[in-house]
Write an enzyme that holds these catalytic residues in place. Structure first.
Site, short mmCIF file in Angstrom:
data_model
loop_
_atom_site.label_atom_id
_atom_site.label_comp_id
_atom_site.label_asym_id
_atom_site.label_seq_id
_atom_site.Cartn_x
_atom_site.Cartn_y
_atom_site.Cartn_z
N SER A 152 10.66 7.96 26.96
CA SER A 152 12.07 7.61 27.09
C SER A 152 12.40 7.18 28.52
O SER A 152 13.35 6.45 28.75
CB SER A 152 12.95 8.78 26.66
OG SER A 152 12.71 9.89 27.50
N HIS B 262 4.94 8.56 15.11
CA HIS B 262 5.98 9.25 14.32
C HIS B 262 5.74 9.02 12.83
O HIS B 262 6.68 8.73 12.07
CB HIS B 262 7.38 8.79 14.76
CG HIS B 262 7.50 8.62 16.25
ND1 HIS B 262 7.65 7.40 16.86
CD2 HIS B 262 7.44 9.53 17.25
CE1 HIS B 262 7.68 7.55 18.18
NE2 HIS B 262 7.56 8.83 18.44
N ARG C 290 6.25 9.77 30.25
CA ARG C 290 7.36 10.06 29.35
C ARG C 290 7.93 8.75 28.79
O ARG C 290 8.32 7.87 29.55
CB ARG C 290 8.44 10.84 30.10
CG ARG C 290 9.58 11.32 29.22
CD ARG C 290 10.25 12.54 29.83
NE ARG C 290 10.95 12.22 31.06
CZ ARG C 290 12.29 12.10 31.16
NH1 ARG C 290 13.04 12.34 30.12
NH2 ARG C 290 12.84 11.81 32.31
N GLU D 210 2.89 15.02 19.72
CA GLU D 210 3.93 14.61 20.68
C GLU D 210 4.61 15.83 21.31
O GLU D 210 5.80 15.83 21.57
CB GLU D 210 4.97 13.69 20.02
CG GLU D 210 5.66 12.76 21.03
CD GLU D 210 6.67 11.80 20.39
OE1 GLU D 210 7.04 12.02 19.24
OE2 GLU D 210 7.05 10.84 21.07
N HIS E 13 3.14 13.04 25.95
CA HIS E 13 3.73 12.43 27.15
C HIS E 13 3.92 13.50 28.23
O HIS E 13 4.13 14.68 27.92
CB HIS E 13 5.11 11.85 26.84
CG HIS E 13 5.13 10.84 25.73
ND1 HIS E 13 4.59 9.59 25.86
CD2 HIS E 13 5.61 10.92 24.46
CE1 HIS E 13 4.76 8.93 24.72
NE2 HIS E 13 5.37 9.71 23.86
N TYR F 197 13.50 5.30 17.75
CA TYR F 197 12.04 5.44 17.64
C TYR F 197 11.58 5.12 16.21
O TYR F 197 10.63 4.37 16.00
CB TYR F 197 11.59 6.87 17.99
CG TYR F 197 11.47 7.18 19.47
CD1 TYR F 197 12.14 6.42 20.43
CD2 TYR F 197 10.69 8.25 19.90
CE1 TYR F 197 12.03 6.73 21.78
CE2 TYR F 197 10.56 8.55 21.25
CZ TYR F 197 11.24 7.80 22.19
OH TYR F 197 11.12 8.11 23.53
ZN LIG Z 1 5.99 9.46 21.96
#
Ligand SMILES: [Zn+2]
Length: 334
Positions: free
Chosen positions: A73, A223, A71, A284, A8, A194
């Site tokens: 978030s 993840h 990004r 990431e 990101h 997440y």
């Molecule tokens: Zn990510």
């Protein structure tokens, strides 16, 4: 070649956040919203924001290409309404596009979708199409919970989402299932929300007819798949109890996992449990975990080290580093 399928633009110049602040302040006062044109960021500022961060790490770690998105978030789909989200998503995607244009060998774009809680996902189709057809992006981040931790919209298997899936299939681009910031104080954004979402998305796929209806649709669950690989037996057993086909037949033509698991035993488990064809290399970087692991002396998110250290055949390693990404992100081949 090593393709990192999950990065990101976390280091965007501060002007971006300042613009967003003005946009949020203007919610409810449409006349005061800043125009997209009022954001001024120079090419040099973009170069500077990347050279000391993502590019330095790419070079240092010996990875080649990062699939780069805004990004996560900061997507914050719960803020404002669909119009707020549309303008913010366009701006974020255009900035990522500038990164990709300045460094075409290092970055390929993945877009943010202008989602908004309770708003039909059909409204995201135009921006997805623009990003893929006009900006050359190869995928999108799909937020399964635009409400930011309250799960107010339909699960991913619901027909609510189908107009968006139809477009993903038509354009031949995958979606990384990726939530944004948590506004539920019970869930820490990167430490809980997440990973919960990754696990939740997998189970939503398991209990739906999604991939019967869209046999070529592809999801990347980031993840490391949240809790999925660790509890693989539970998911297999649940599928069996529901009289569903084996998990492998049910989901693994369509669901893929990345290697954003920040220790070697986690990646070993992932590769032991999930077929190697379903694992895509990712770090990431520069993301949720930026520190150095005192046990190894290396950055937690230097995931290449873990994959390198694992006993894999050369052809399997090539799949994880490159081949699987080219298969899933079909437009990379163009
Ligand atoms: Zn990510």
């Amino acid at each position: 070649m090593i393709i990192d399928c999950h990065g990101h633009y976390t280091t965007a110049p501060a002007e971006m956040e300042a613009w967003r602040k003005l946009q949020v302040q203007a919610i409810g006062h449409p006349g005061q919203a800043p125009s997209k044109a009022s954001l001024r960021i120079s090419d040099d500022q973009i170069r500077e924001s990347l050279e000391g961060a993502q590019l330095k790490l790419q070079r240092g770690r010996g990875t080649d290409l990062t699939l780069f998105s805004p990004r996560a978030s900061a997507m914050a789909h719960h803020v404002g309404d669909a119009e707020t989200s549309r303008v913010w998503s366009e701006l974020c995607n255009e900035l990522v596009h500038r990164c990709c244009a300045l460094y075409p060998d290092n970055f390929v774009g993945v877009c943010q979708l202008p989602q908004s809680p309770g708003v039909p996902p059909q409204t995201c189709v135009a921006e997805l199409e623009r990003c893929v057809k006009e900006l050359g992006f190869v995928g999108c981040n799909l937020n399964p919970d635009p409400s930011g931790g309250y799960w107010k919209d339909a699960p991913l298997g619901d027909r609510w989402w189908y107009p968006l899936y139809e477009k993903l299939v038509e354009l031949d681009v995958p979606a990384m299932v990726h939530v944004s910031t948590s506004c539920n104080p019970a869930f820490h954004t990167t430490g809980a929300h997440y990973l919960n979402a990754d696990t939740t998305a997998f189970m939503q796929c398991l209990t739906s007819k999604l991939f019967q209806d869209f046999p070529t649709l592809k999801f990347v669950i980031p993840h490391g798949g949240g809790a999925v690989p660790y509890h693989w037996g539970r998911f297999r057993g649940l599928a069996q109890d529901l009289k569903l086909p084996p998990l492998k037949e049910l989901l693994l033509d369509n669901v893929f996992f990345d290697t954003c698991v920040y220790h070697r035993p986690g990646i070993e488990l992932l590769l032991k449990v999930v077929p190697v064809d379903n694992v895509l290399f990712a770090s990431e970087m520069v993301g949720a975990v930026r520190g150095i692991d005192p046990e190894t002396g290396h950055h937690y998110d230097d995931t290449r080290r873990y994959v390198d250290a694992i006993d894999l055949s050369e052809s399997d390693r090539q799949k994880v580093f490159e081949g699987n990404a080219r298969k899933v992100y079909a437009r990379l081949r163009r």
